[in-house]
Design a protein around this motif. Structure first.
Motif, PDB file in Angstrom:
ATOM      1  N   UNK A  36       3.463  -8.497 101.545  1.00 24.82           N
ATOM      2  CA  UNK A  36       4.316  -8.592 100.493  1.00 24.82           C
ATOM      3  C   UNK A  36       5.549  -8.165 100.851  1.00 24.82           C
ATOM      4  N   UNK A  37       6.811  -8.676 100.565  1.00 25.96           N
ATOM      5  CA  UNK A  37       7.915  -7.940 100.863  1.00 25.96           C
ATOM      6  C   UNK A  37       8.708  -7.783  99.144  1.00 25.96           C
ATOM      7  N   UNK A  38       9.096  -6.462  99.097  1.00 28.57           N
ATOM      8  CA  UNK A  38       9.636  -6.169  97.745  1.00 28.57           C
ATOM      9  C   UNK A  38      11.196  -5.457  98.080  1.00 28.57           C
ATOM     10  N   UNK A  39      11.948  -5.875  97.253  1.00 30.46           N
ATOM     11  CA  UNK A  39      13.387  -5.153  97.359  1.00 30.46           C
ATOM     12  C   UNK A  39      13.491  -4.277  96.151  1.00 30.46           C
ATOM     13  N   UNK A  40      13.717  -2.828  96.402  1.00 27.90           N
ATOM     14  CA  UNK A  40      13.997  -1.873  95.365  1.00 27.90           C
ATOM     15  C   UNK A  40      15.690  -1.636  95.498  1.00 27.90           C
ATOM     16  N   UNK A  41      16.203  -2.308  94.351  1.00 30.93           N
ATOM     17  CA  UNK A  41      17.805  -1.986  94.463  1.00 30.93           C
ATOM     18  C   UNK A  41      18.166  -0.601  93.920  1.00 30.93           C
ATOM     19  N   UNK A  42      19.432  -0.268  94.593  1.00 30.43           N
ATOM     20  CA  UNK A  42      20.008   1.073  94.189  1.00 30.43           C
ATOM     21  C   UNK A  42      20.163   1.314  92.806  1.00 30.43           C
ATOM     22  N   UNK A  43      19.647   2.299  92.186  1.00 34.88           N
ATOM     23  CA  UNK A  43      19.826   2.550  90.568  1.00 34.88           C
ATOM     24  C   UNK A  43      18.484   2.175  89.945  1.00 34.88           C
ATOM     25  N   UNK A  44      17.559   1.545  90.467  1.00 32.44           N
ATOM     26  CA  UNK A  44      16.196   0.934  89.883  1.00 32.44           C
ATOM     27  C   UNK A  44      15.235   2.140  89.453  1.00 32.44           C
ATOM     28  N   UNK A  45      14.893   2.130  88.008  1.00 37.36           N
ATOM     29  CA  UNK A  45      13.826   3.243  87.729  1.00 37.36           C
ATOM     30  C   UNK A  45      12.556   2.982  88.282  1.00 37.36           C
ATOM     31  N   UNK A  46      11.596   3.749  88.163  1.00 33.07           N
ATOM     32  CA  UNK A  46      10.012   3.393  88.340  1.00 33.07           C
ATOM     33  C   UNK A  46       9.502   2.459  87.495  1.00 33.07           C
ATOM     34  N   UNK A  47      10.047   2.226  86.229  1.00 35.10           N
ATOM     35  CA  UNK A  47       9.738   1.050  85.461  1.00 35.10           C
ATOM     36  C   UNK A  47      10.284  -0.227  86.052  1.00 35.10           C
ATOM     37  N   UNK A  48      11.561  -0.278  86.532  1.00 34.93           N
ATOM     38  CA  UNK A  48      12.233  -1.518  87.229  1.00 34.93           C
ATOM     39  C   UNK A  48      11.505  -1.740  88.427  1.00 34.93           C
ATOM     40  N   UNK A  65       0.774   0.764  86.107  1.00 37.20           N
ATOM     41  CA  UNK A  65       1.352   1.609  87.505  1.00 37.20           C
ATOM     42  C   UNK A  65       2.210   2.372  87.037  1.00 37.20           C
ATOM     43  N   UNK A  66       3.213   2.469  85.905  1.00 37.50           N
ATOM     44  CA  UNK A  66       4.084   3.765  85.694  1.00 37.50           C
ATOM     45  C   UNK A  66       3.240   4.786  85.095  1.00 37.50           C
ATOM     46  N   UNK A  67       2.022   4.282  84.090  1.00 37.18           N
ATOM     47  CA  UNK A  67       1.505   5.245  83.439  1.00 37.18           C
ATOM     48  C   UNK A  67       0.469   6.106  84.522  1.00 37.18           C
ATOM     49  N   UNK A  68      -0.114   5.425  85.360  1.00 36.53           N
ATOM     50  CA  UNK A  68      -0.755   6.149  86.255  1.00 36.53           C
ATOM     51  C   UNK A  68       0.086   6.875  87.626  1.00 36.53           C
ATOM     52  N   UNK A  69       1.198   6.497  87.650  1.00 34.64           N
ATOM     53  CA  UNK A  69       2.092   7.131  88.533  1.00 34.64           C
ATOM     54  C   UNK A  69       2.575   8.405  87.861  1.00 34.64           C
ATOM     55  N   UNK A  70       2.777   8.474  86.525  1.00 33.05           N
ATOM     56  CA  UNK A  70       2.986   9.676  85.992  1.00 33.05           C
ATOM     57  C   UNK A  70       1.917  10.760  85.859  1.00 33.05           C
ATOM     58  N   UNK A  76       8.330  12.946  92.715  1.00 37.63           N
ATOM     59  CA  UNK A  76       9.539  12.742  93.527  1.00 37.63           C
ATOM     60  C   UNK A  76       9.910  11.404  93.258  1.00 37.63           C
ATOM     61  N   UNK A  77      11.413  11.074  93.497  1.00 35.31           N
ATOM     62  CA  UNK A  77      12.068   9.861  92.768  1.00 35.31           C
ATOM     63  C   UNK A  77      11.809   8.730  94.233  1.00 35.31           C
ATOM     64  N   UNK A  78      11.717   7.487  93.591  1.00 34.90           N
ATOM     65  CA  UNK A  78      11.694   6.350  94.607  1.00 34.90           C
ATOM     66  C   UNK A  78      12.822   6.231  95.294  1.00 34.90           C
ATOM     67  N   UNK A  79      12.827   5.366  96.496  1.00 36.56           N
ATOM     68  CA  UNK A  79      14.239   5.342  97.047  1.00 36.56           C
ATOM     69  C   UNK A  79      14.374   3.873  97.211  1.00 36.56           C
ATOM     70  N   UNK A  80      15.502   3.392  97.163  1.00 38.15           N
ATOM     71  CA  UNK A  80      16.098   1.875  97.386  1.00 38.15           C
ATOM     72  C   UNK A  80      15.577   1.276  98.731  1.00 38.15           C
ATOM     73  N   UNK A  81      15.437   0.285  98.648  1.00 37.01           N
ATOM     74  CA  UNK A  81      15.242  -0.312 100.229  1.00 37.01           C
ATOM     75  C   UNK A  81      14.322  -1.537  99.925  1.00 37.01           C
ATOM     76  N   UNK A  82      14.012  -2.192 100.995  1.00 37.25           N
ATOM     77  CA  UNK A  82      13.156  -3.417 101.325  1.00 37.25           C
ATOM     78  C   UNK A  82      11.802  -2.850 101.619  1.00 37.25           C
ATOM     79  N   UNK A  97       4.863   5.230  99.626  1.00 31.98           N
ATOM     80  CA  UNK A  97       5.664   4.492 100.373  1.00 31.98           C
ATOM     81  C   UNK A  97       6.995   4.648  99.751  1.00 31.98           C
ATOM     82  N   UNK A  98       7.586   4.275  98.615  1.00 27.63           N
ATOM     83  CA  UNK A  98       8.521   4.096  97.940  1.00 27.63           C
ATOM     84  C   UNK A  98       9.354   5.438  97.765  1.00 27.63           C
ATOM     85  N   UNK A  99       8.326   6.646  97.700  1.00 28.05           N
ATOM     86  CA  UNK A  99       9.001   7.904  97.557  1.00 28.05           C
ATOM     87  C   UNK A  99       9.397   8.347  99.165  1.00 28.05           C
TER      88      UNK A  99
END
Length: 322
Positions: A36-48, A65-70, A76-82, A97-99
């Motif tokens: 699966x390919x997912x694009x995380x855009x600049x400025x997106x939060x963990x919830x987004x 996912x958000x609850x378990x992540x916390x 660490x913050x997630x990083x934008x990208x594909x 992977x996203x962090x």
């Protein structure tokens, strides 16, 4: 008392089971059955990001996912990208992977000697890029493989290619040999583009450059076939032999009908051809012709050249090319 103790044990056991299920849910196999390919855009939060993941089928529940992540993940913050997520990747590994910014790297390759008209074609065809670009100036792009991410603009990728050429040419020019037959980096780039097109053998580049410097010094035409073809196709393959009339055509590129360098580059030369022009071989050769093996035979006199040309014609006749 025994009933109370038994109840407490049940509660404790239930809590352990619940915790096990939570941890298993976090670190266990994810629901995605294929990559699966997912694009995380600049400025997106963990919830987004969680909603993007759920929409793509990489996780079952964005809220969980958000609850378990916390609760169980890093802060660490997630990083934008594909991101390219393998099948059944766990929620825990997805977060890591996203962090870590382990984004999908898309690549576009510009081979040495590719003309700008084809660089334009390649960038316009590159999947995931956005926007349009004008035709790059010939010789302005440094051939290499460039990485980009989905939704990067074509203009930004082209700018990196051109900045790379500016930096490399400036650095190479600063280290050039003394007494060259060119006086500016732009002239060196033009000559490098001819060398790039005239030989595909790395070991010949500096010799070919030396031949052209000898011709420039004596005021002889360079007589490079590639400069005849360029005005006809803008660097694309001609697909046939050069016609006699084309050899006699007068324009700003035809080095059979002019002395000195053409008005500008005829392709985007690579580093090796630029280096060859800035560090040419010491040679007395003024001529060269194909040897039938992918290289060339070099000659110092016209008589030697004529003998070498006769050998080349004999090879071509034996191949049925003449």
């Amino acid at each position: 008392m025994r009933k109370v103790g038994c109840f407490g044990m049940i509660v404790a056991l239930a809590a352990i089971v619940a915790m096990f299920l939570v941890v298993q849910s976090w670190g266990g196999r994810g629901p995605a059955k294929q990559t699966t390919t997912v694009l995380i855009r600049d400025g997106e939060t963990l919830s987004d990001a969680a909603h993007d993941l759920a929409k793509a089928g990489a996780i079952n529940s964005a809220r969980r996912f958000v609850l378990l992540a916390k609760l169980l993940g890093s802060s660490a913050p997630i990083k934008a990208g594909e991101y390219r997520l393998p099948p059944h990747l766990s929620q825990s590994d997805i977060l890591k992977m996203m962090q870590g910014g382990e984004t999908l790297q898309r690549l576009v390759t510009i081979p040495e000697g590719m003309p700008s008209v084809m660089v334009h074609d390649r960038l316009m065809a590159a999947k995931g890029l956005t926007g349009t670009i004008a035709m790059p100036a010939e010789g302005s792009v440094l051939p290499d493989t460039y990485g980009y991410q989905r939704e990067d603009t074509r203009a930004s990728v082209l700018r990196r290619m051109q900045d790379s050429m500016k930096r490399y040419l400036a650095a190479a020019w600063a280290k050039r040999a003394k007494g060259l037959g060119v006086s500016t980096p732009e002239q060196a780039l033009t000559l490098a583009s001819i060398v790039e097109k005239e030989t595909a053998k790395p070991e010949e580049r500096a010799i070919v450059a030396g031949v052209y410097y000898n011709r420039l010094r004596l005021g002889m035409p360079l007589q490079a076939d590639a400069t005849v073809i360029y005005p006809l196709t803008k660097g694309r393959a001609l697909g046939r032999r050069i016609r006699e009339s084309e050899l006699h055509a007068k324009n700003d590129y035809n080095t059979y009908q002019m002395t000195g360098l053409p008005t500008g580059p005829i392709c985007n030369p690579g580093r090796a051809s630029i280096d060859a022009v800035l560090h040419p071989a010491a040679t007395k050769a003024l001529y060269y012709v194909a040897d039938g093996k992918g290289g060339h035979i070099f000659a110092e006199t016209y008589e030697e050249q004529q003998a070498n040309v006769a050998k080349w014609f004999a090879i071509r006749r034996a191949r049925g090319e003449m």
